[in-house]
Design an enzyme around this catalytic site. Structure first.
Site, PDB file in Angstrom:
ATOM      1  N   SER A  10       0.863  -1.191   0.000  1.00 43.40           N
ATOM      2  CA  SER A  10       0.000   0.000   0.000  1.00 43.40           C
ATOM      3  C   SER A  10       0.895   1.236   0.000  1.00 43.40           C
ATOM      4  O   SER A  10       1.652   1.465   0.959  1.00 43.40           O
ATOM      5  CB  SER A  10      -0.884   0.019   1.246  1.00 43.40           C
ATOM      6  OG  SER A  10      -1.427   1.319   1.396  1.00 43.40           O
ATOM      7  N   HIS A  35      -1.480  -1.319  -4.036  1.00 43.03           N
ATOM      8  CA  HIS A  35      -2.740  -0.983  -3.373  1.00 43.03           C
ATOM      9  C   HIS A  35      -2.762   0.529  -3.143  1.00 43.03           C
ATOM     10  O   HIS A  35      -1.823   1.096  -2.573  1.00 43.03           O
ATOM     11  CB  HIS A  35      -2.789  -1.736  -2.044  1.00 43.03           C
ATOM     12  CG  HIS A  35      -4.074  -1.620  -1.307  1.00 43.03           C
ATOM     13  ND1 HIS A  35      -5.200  -2.344  -1.640  1.00 43.03           N
ATOM     14  CD2 HIS A  35      -4.420  -0.862  -0.231  1.00 43.03           C
ATOM     15  CE1 HIS A  35      -6.176  -2.053  -0.800  1.00 43.03           C
ATOM     16  NE2 HIS A  35      -5.732  -1.136   0.069  1.00 43.03           N
ATOM     17  N   ASP A  37      -4.844   3.529  -1.480  1.00 41.69           N
ATOM     18  CA  ASP A  37      -5.879   3.815  -0.485  1.00 41.69           C
ATOM     19  C   ASP A  37      -6.453   5.205  -0.693  1.00 41.69           C
ATOM     20  O   ASP A  37      -5.787   6.210  -0.447  1.00 41.69           O
ATOM     21  CB  ASP A  37      -5.276   3.699   0.921  1.00 41.69           C
ATOM     22  CG  ASP A  37      -5.107   2.250   1.345  1.00 41.69           C
ATOM     23  OD1 ASP A  37      -6.100   1.499   1.256  1.00 41.69           O
ATOM     24  OD2 ASP A  37      -3.996   1.877   1.755  1.00 41.69           O
ATOM     25  N   MET A  39      -9.140   7.885   0.443  1.00 42.84           N
ATOM     26  CA  MET A  39      -9.991   8.256   1.584  1.00 42.84           C
ATOM     27  C   MET A  39     -10.520   9.669   1.383  1.00 42.84           C
ATOM     28  O   MET A  39      -9.765  10.551   0.949  1.00 42.84           O
ATOM     29  CB  MET A  39      -9.186   8.187   2.887  1.00 42.84           C
ATOM     30  CG  MET A  39      -8.512   6.845   3.108  1.00 42.84           C
ATOM     31  SD  MET A  39      -7.769   6.746   4.756  1.00 42.84           S
ATOM     32  CE  MET A  39      -6.832   5.226   4.617  1.00 42.84           C
ATOM     33  N   HIS A  68      -8.513   1.090  -3.576  1.00 43.52           N
ATOM     34  CA  HIS A  68      -9.462   0.780  -2.498  1.00 43.52           C
ATOM     35  C   HIS A  68     -10.186   2.078  -2.146  1.00 43.52           C
ATOM     36  O   HIS A  68      -9.584   2.981  -1.555  1.00 43.52           O
ATOM     37  CB  HIS A  68      -8.640   0.205  -1.326  1.00 43.52           C
ATOM     38  CG  HIS A  68      -9.404  -0.012  -0.066  1.00 43.52           C
ATOM     39  ND1 HIS A  68      -8.781  -0.239   1.147  1.00 43.52           N
ATOM     40  CD2 HIS A  68     -10.735  -0.059   0.189  1.00 43.52           C
ATOM     41  CE1 HIS A  68      -9.683  -0.408   2.090  1.00 43.52           C
ATOM     42  NE2 HIS A  68     -10.884  -0.288   1.534  1.00 43.52           N
ATOM     43  N   MET A  70     -12.320   4.196  -0.101  1.00 41.21           N
ATOM     44  CA  MET A  70     -12.957   4.417   1.206  1.00 41.21           C
ATOM     45  C   MET A  70     -13.628   5.780   1.139  1.00 41.21           C
ATOM     46  O   MET A  70     -13.164   6.765   1.746  1.00 41.21           O
ATOM     47  CB  MET A  70     -11.893   4.346   2.317  1.00 41.21           C
ATOM     48  CG  MET A  70     -11.386   2.927   2.544  1.00 41.21           C
ATOM     49  SD  MET A  70      -9.785   2.884   3.380  1.00 41.21           S
ATOM     50  CE  MET A  70      -8.695   3.148   1.994  1.00 41.21           C
ATOM     51  N   MET A 139     -11.424  -6.506   5.454  1.00 34.89           N
ATOM     52  CA  MET A 139     -10.581  -5.585   6.243  1.00 34.89           C
ATOM     53  C   MET A 139     -10.230  -6.229   7.579  1.00 34.89           C
ATOM     54  O   MET A 139     -11.104  -6.731   8.297  1.00 34.89           O
ATOM     55  CB  MET A 139     -11.307  -4.267   6.514  1.00 34.89           C
ATOM     56  CG  MET A 139     -11.551  -3.382   5.307  1.00 34.89           C
ATOM     57  SD  MET A 139     -10.057  -2.942   4.386  1.00 34.89           S
ATOM     58  CE  MET A 139      -9.124  -2.035   5.627  1.00 34.89           C
TER      59      MET A 139
HETATM   60  C1  DX5 Z   1      -6.505   1.201   6.043  1.00 39.91           C
HETATM   61  C2  DX5 Z   1      -6.067   1.003   4.608  1.00 39.91           C
HETATM   62  C3  DX5 Z   1      -4.953   0.008   4.520  1.00 39.91           C
HETATM   63  C4  DX5 Z   1      -3.690   0.505   5.165  1.00 39.91           C
HETATM   64  C5  DX5 Z   1      -2.729  -0.628   5.341  1.00 39.91           C
HETATM   65  O1  DX5 Z   1      -7.545   2.085   6.085  1.00 39.91           O
HETATM   66  O2  DX5 Z   1      -7.139   0.531   3.822  1.00 39.91           O
HETATM   67  O3  DX5 Z   1      -4.719  -0.380   3.174  1.00 39.91           O
HETATM   68  O4  DX5 Z   1      -3.072   1.515   4.436  1.00 39.91           O
HETATM   69  O5  DX5 Z   1      -1.697  -0.197   6.154  1.00 39.91           O
HETATM   70  P1  DX5 Z   1      -1.052  -1.157   7.250  1.00 39.91           P
HETATM   71  O6  DX5 Z   1      -0.542  -2.360   6.495  1.00 39.91           O
HETATM   72  O7  DX5 Z   1       0.031  -0.309   7.833  1.00 39.91           O
HETATM   73  O8  DX5 Z   1      -2.123  -1.528   8.224  1.00 39.91           O
HETATM   74 ZN    ZN Z   2      -6.611  -0.400   1.851  1.00 38.36          ZN
END
Ligand code: DX5
Ligand code: ZN
Length: 235
Positions: A10, A35, A37, A39, A68, A70, A139
């Site tokens: 990620s 990956h 992320d 948000m 991903h 969110m 998750m």
């Molecule tokens: C959390 C994200 C994850 C996160 C993973 O909200 O969706 O993808 O970045 O990070 P680690 O591996 O540090 O938990």
């Molecule tokens: Zn994620």
């Protein structure tokens, strides 16, 4: 039997002042997908990145990009991420949308659709859509931040998803995300995950060592016989 496990670093945990370099390090280390992320400060209490980041790192590698989302309204961002060059888009069942319609919209723009379940959401919530997606993301932390502790209480859901996908013969890959490091990778490997996301377990330093150690730990656990059954060495 040995099972190949894919590792998805990620980039949220990468150093953003040298993101390109960190992406290249992970490519060389054998990352299977990246990956990303996303948000929105609303679905989760944090703001991260959008299509502009995807566009800027897209020319660096052919390794697939796994975004991903969110966000509260994932349906509003499908086109922008597709145009920026993602290969798959995963959307939460908990977001404010018609899940089936968003999945179809993702498929329609030529991207692989996936569904995500928060720790508190039961596996059953994904079942009606599983025949239409390529990926199921379970998750293992509550989404919002990198670097949180792995939630052991989610392991039965990973097992349930693995069993269902196998029993129904579905072409769905099972992904896990949150708190995956070398010490927790065996737990999810043994529980049946196909793809392990890891942020702070891989970035920003010793990227290759971290990535390889996570993969080896997970594959070793995936190949081990279930508890209570004799291993080959015991016979
Ligand atoms: C959390 C994200 C994850 C996160 C993973 O909200 O969706 O993808 O970045 O990070 P680690 O591996 O540090 O938990
Ligand atoms: Zn994620």
């Amino acid at each position: 039997m040995a099972r190949r496990i894919q590792i998805a670093p990620s980039i949220l945990s990468a150093r953003f002042d040298r993101l390109g370099e960190q992406v290249r390090e992970a490519v060389e280390a054998g990352a299977d997908l990246f990956h990303i992320d996303v948000m929105d400060g609303h679905f989760v209490p944090n703001l991260t990145m959008g299509p502009a980041i995807v566009r800027s790192i897209r020319p660096l590698t052919d390794v697939p990009f796994d975004a991903h989302l969110m966000v509260t309204r994932p349906q509003d961002f499908v086109k922008a991420f597709a145009e920026a060059g993602v290969d798959d888009l995963t959307v939460h069942v908990e977001s404010d949308h018609d899940v089936a319609a968003t999945v179809q919209a993702i498929r329609d723009v030529g991207v692989s659709p996936g569904l995500v379940l928060n720790p508190a959401t039961p596996f059953q919530a994904a079942v009606p859509y599983l025949k239409d997606v390529d990926l199921l993301l379970v998750m293992t932390v509550h989404p919002g931040f990198a670097g949180q502790a792995f939630r052991q209480d989610v392991v039965p859901k990973i097992r349930a998803a693995r069993a269902y996908i196998d029993r129904e013969g579905l072409p769905v890959q099972l992904q896990v995300d949150g708190g995956i490091k070398v010490d927790t990778a065996p737990i999810v490997g043994e529980a049946g995950a196909d793809i392990l996301v890891s942020g702070s377990g891989i970035f920003p330093d010793r990227v290759a060592e971290n990535l390889q150690a996570i993969r080896e730990a997970a594959e070793r656990a995936a190949a081990a016989p279930p508890l209570g059954q004799p291993s080959k060495e015991d016979l």
